[in-house]
Design a protein around this motif. Structure first.
Motif, PDB file in Angstrom:
ATOM      1  N   PRO A 110      36.024  43.770  38.970  1.00  0.00           N
ATOM      2  CA  PRO A 110      35.891  42.873  39.956  1.00  0.00           C
ATOM      3  C   PRO A 110      34.775  41.827  39.925  1.00  0.00           C
ATOM      4  O   PRO A 110      34.295  41.616  38.780  1.00  0.00           O
ATOM      5  N   GLU A 111      34.673  40.826  40.854  1.00  0.00           N
ATOM      6  CA  GLU A 111      33.819  39.560  40.503  1.00  0.00           C
ATOM      7  C   GLU A 111      32.401  40.202  41.036  1.00  0.00           C
ATOM      8  O   GLU A 111      31.555  39.772  40.159  1.00  0.00           O
ATOM      9  N   ARG A 151      38.235  42.307  44.752  1.00  0.00           N
ATOM     10  CA  ARG A 151      37.381  41.172  44.287  1.00  0.00           C
ATOM     11  C   ARG A 151      35.704  41.772  44.233  1.00  0.00           C
ATOM     12  O   ARG A 151      34.906  41.483  43.375  1.00  0.00           O
ATOM     13  N   LEU A 152      35.577  42.728  45.304  1.00  0.00           N
ATOM     14  CA  LEU A 152      34.343  43.125  45.547  1.00  0.00           C
ATOM     15  C   LEU A 152      34.202  44.670  45.485  1.00  0.00           C
ATOM     16  O   LEU A 152      35.311  45.363  46.172  1.00  0.00           O
ATOM     17  N   VAL A 153      33.639  45.379  44.886  1.00  0.00           N
ATOM     18  CA  VAL A 153      33.411  46.793  44.709  1.00  0.00           C
ATOM     19  C   VAL A 153      31.954  47.349  45.085  1.00  0.00           C
ATOM     20  O   VAL A 153      31.146  46.922  44.430  1.00  0.00           O
ATOM     21  N   LEU A 211      29.314  34.911  46.070  1.00  0.00           N
ATOM     22  CA  LEU A 211      30.064  36.178  45.984  1.00  0.00           C
ATOM     23  C   LEU A 211      29.972  36.957  47.445  1.00  0.00           C
ATOM     24  O   LEU A 211      30.715  37.641  47.835  1.00  0.00           O
ATOM     25  N   LEU A 212      29.008  36.475  48.346  1.00  0.00           N
ATOM     26  CA  LEU A 212      28.963  36.964  49.574  1.00  0.00           C
ATOM     27  C   LEU A 212      28.779  35.841  50.703  1.00  0.00           C
ATOM     28  O   LEU A 212      28.424  34.497  50.241  1.00  0.00           O
ATOM     29  N   ILE A 271      33.016  49.229  33.669  1.00  0.00           N
ATOM     30  CA  ILE A 271      32.784  47.823  34.737  1.00  0.00           C
ATOM     31  C   ILE A 271      32.260  46.562  33.807  1.00  0.00           C
ATOM     32  O   ILE A 271      31.771  45.778  34.473  1.00  0.00           O
ATOM     33  N   LYS A 272      32.199  46.838  32.234  1.00  0.00           N
ATOM     34  CA  LYS A 272      31.463  45.700  31.682  1.00  0.00           C
ATOM     35  C   LYS A 272      32.368  44.332  31.858  1.00  0.00           C
ATOM     36  O   LYS A 272      31.723  43.335  31.339  1.00  0.00           O
TER      37      LYS A 272
END
Lengths: 313, 250
Positions: A254-255, A198-200, B248-249, A272-273
């Motif tokens: 990812p989000e 979800r996060l990168v 998001l965080l 990444i688009k």
């Protein structure tokens, strides 16, 4: 009504999430059935996971010792034999699918579509060319089997459904022995998988060294993110190739994508688009990455990364 | 081995930003700088290195394309290929058609190894090598970042999603190159002069007797939607707040 066959990707134990994304693509095609074939999985979990995907009407399992680990030259004749009963053969546009499916298509004597990103009609698809700088719409004429790889980042994985029947099949295709697996060298970490995270958090040439990547690992650990890199960082030997994001590496959605010290070559941006939010931190305010970033911060990543990490403790 | 075949595609140069025609009928390629597909150039470099190590006697560069593709073959000859073959056609070919043509060349030339790029940077298909291997009924080793020949076997390190996979294939085989296989050499002026004496064998596509008619119908080209530029923040505090506001965080 037409029938769809999806080649399930797995590592022997677990179904790869790219398969659920293929099912989402298949669901956009108006078909009578969506079946997944699982070749050479040592664990029953793979077939069970495939059968649990929403929209799937059946799972076929093939248990041939030669199928594990997967080799395109060995799988292709089996899939080509199986494909006779289907109108569509889909596989994920991962290195697994990209290696395998053209070989299947050639055995079937039909063209293949690469990286399908949207389904415009039952036989009409859109795909990127020129590193994503143009999109082309392609129609597969009636009577020609549709053989296509599916660009995972363009489809959200389907959820769980009612459960589909699992059935073993025997295939009698002669299998070659000219190709042999030796080993897989994998930089396995405890961090989330880059392709499904979800996060990168990602680093480029600006990170400067393999040692400096520790800063990004620390931040990633703090927020539960996967870590990626630009081609420049991989070429420079800072990180292994499986971390490369971009046209020739992994295409991800990812989000949140946080790019540190990445200038933003077009080949990187292609990867990444489809991300939800892109954050760019770079000391060069003119870096092209800022043109597509949702939030940009000009500054020294060696100060900024530890500061973000500290603020999130 | 006696011979390595390297397949080269003429493509719009890597540094040129292409545009879609306003009527959606194609991509503007007229007047643009053309080059050897970078992945194919890496394949050629690898073949030349194998020959220089004494592991091959001859490197033959093959291209399929218009008469102008001779320019790219001249570059290949200047890099060090021994001779070249151009299968001349003005038609845009699907990868399967290209693979069928290359298969005919392979039958004629009987190479011990075929090297080509993992994909062309114009259509980004990533299919031709695999298709050629299937038609030829020989092994394929795609996305190669390392290649070692030992007698009748090649050991290839492949860049895959999970890391680096090593496979062993019996020769002859098809190997497709990834970016990190090597760094191609620069062509020097004396080599360009020398290359003028080397031969390019032009083959009419019809003489190969293969079906190259396109099957897929390309109906239109579009410019992809662009991500719009967002806002800039001045401090880490602002950044973290913005990411928290977006959920998001934590």
């Amino acid at each position: 009504m037409s029938r769809i066959l999806i080649i399930g990707e797995h590592d022997g134990r677990q179904l790869n999430q790219s398969t659920a994304r293929c099912v989402a693509c298949a669901a956009a095609i108006n078909s009578a059935s969506i079946e997944i074939v699982v070749l050479g999985a040592s664990s029953n979990d793979v077939a069970s996971a495939a059968a649990a995907l929403a929209g799937v009407t059946g799972v076929l399992t093939v248990r041939t010792a030669a199928d594990s680990p997967a080799l395109a030259a060995v799988l292709a004749p089996q899939i080509a034999a199986l494909a006779a009963g289907y109108d569509y053969v889909l596989a994920p546009s991962t290195t697994f699918g990209k290696d395998l499916l053209p070989r299947v298509a050639a055995l079937l004597g039909v063209p293949q579509l690469s990286d399908v990103m949207s389904v415009l009609g039952p036989r009409t698809f859109q795909r990127p060319i020129y590193a994503g700088n143009a999109l082309v719409t392609i129609e597969v004429p009636t009577g020609i089997k549709v053989v296509a790889t599916v660009r995972g980042a363009s489809f959200k994985p389907v959820g769980t459904g009612a459960g589909a029947p699992i059935r073993p099949v025997e295939l009698s295709a002669p299998l070659p022995t000219h190709t042999r697996f030796v080993e897989l060298r994998s930089g396995k970490t405890d961090r989330p998988d880059l392709q499904t995270a979800r996060l990168v958090v990602s680093g480029g040439r600006g990170v400067g060294s393999a040692e400096n990547f520790a800063l990004l690992y620390k931040l990633a650990e703090r927020i539960g993110a996967a870590v990626g890199a630009s081609r420049a960082a991989v070429d420079a030997g800072f990180v292994p190739n499986d971390m490369q994001v971009g046209q020739t590496g992994k295409i991800i959605a990812p989000e949140l994508y946080m790019a540190f010290g990445i200038s933003g070559a077009i080949q990187h941006l292609t990867g990444i688009k489809d991300a939800g939010t892109i954050v760019a931190v770079n000391k060069d305010g003119e870096a092209p990455i800022f043109e597509i970033a949702d939030i940009g911060l000009v500054g020294d990543l060696f100060e900024i990364v530890p500061e973000i990490e500290k603020r999130l403790r | 081995m006696q011979k390595i075949i390297v397949c080269l595609k003429r493509v719009v140069d890597y540094n040129v930003r292409i545009r879609v025609k306003p009527d959606g009928s194609g991509v503007v390629t007229e007047g643009l700088k053309m080059s050897i597909n970078p992945f194919d150039e890496i394949a050629l470099e690898e073949a030349l290195r194998l020959r220089e190590k004494g592991q091959a006697q001859e490197v033959v560069a093959v291209s399929i394309g218009p008469e102008d593709a001779q320019q790219q073959l001249r570059t290949a000859l200047a890099m060090g290929a021994d001779r070249a073959i151009l299968v001349q056609t003005s038609a845009e070919l699907e990868p399967l058609a290209a693979a069928r043509i290359l298969h005919q060349i392979v039958i004629r030339e009987q190479p011990g190894l075929v090297l080509l790029g993992k994909q062309a940077i114009d259509d980004d298909c990533n299919q031709t090598g695999q298709m050629l291997a299937a038609l030829w009924d020989r092994p394929q080793a795609t996305f190669a970042s390392k290649l070692e020949l030992n007698g009748t076997v090649a050991t290839v390190t492949r860049e895959v999603d999970a890391g680096l996979e090593v496979i062993e294939v019996d020769l002859p085989a098809v190997v497709t190159s990834d970016l990190r296989l090597n760094e191609p050499r620069y062509v020097k002026l004396p080599d360009i002069m020398k290359a003028k004496k080397k031969t390019i064998d032009v083959v009419a596509i019809d003489s190969l007797g293969v079906d190259v008619a396109p099957v897929l119908r390309v109906t239109r080209y579009d410019t992809p939607p662009v991500r719009s530029k967002g806002g800039m923040v001045k401090t880490v505090d602002e950044l973290v707040t913005a990411l928290r506001d977006r959920g998001l965080l934590a």
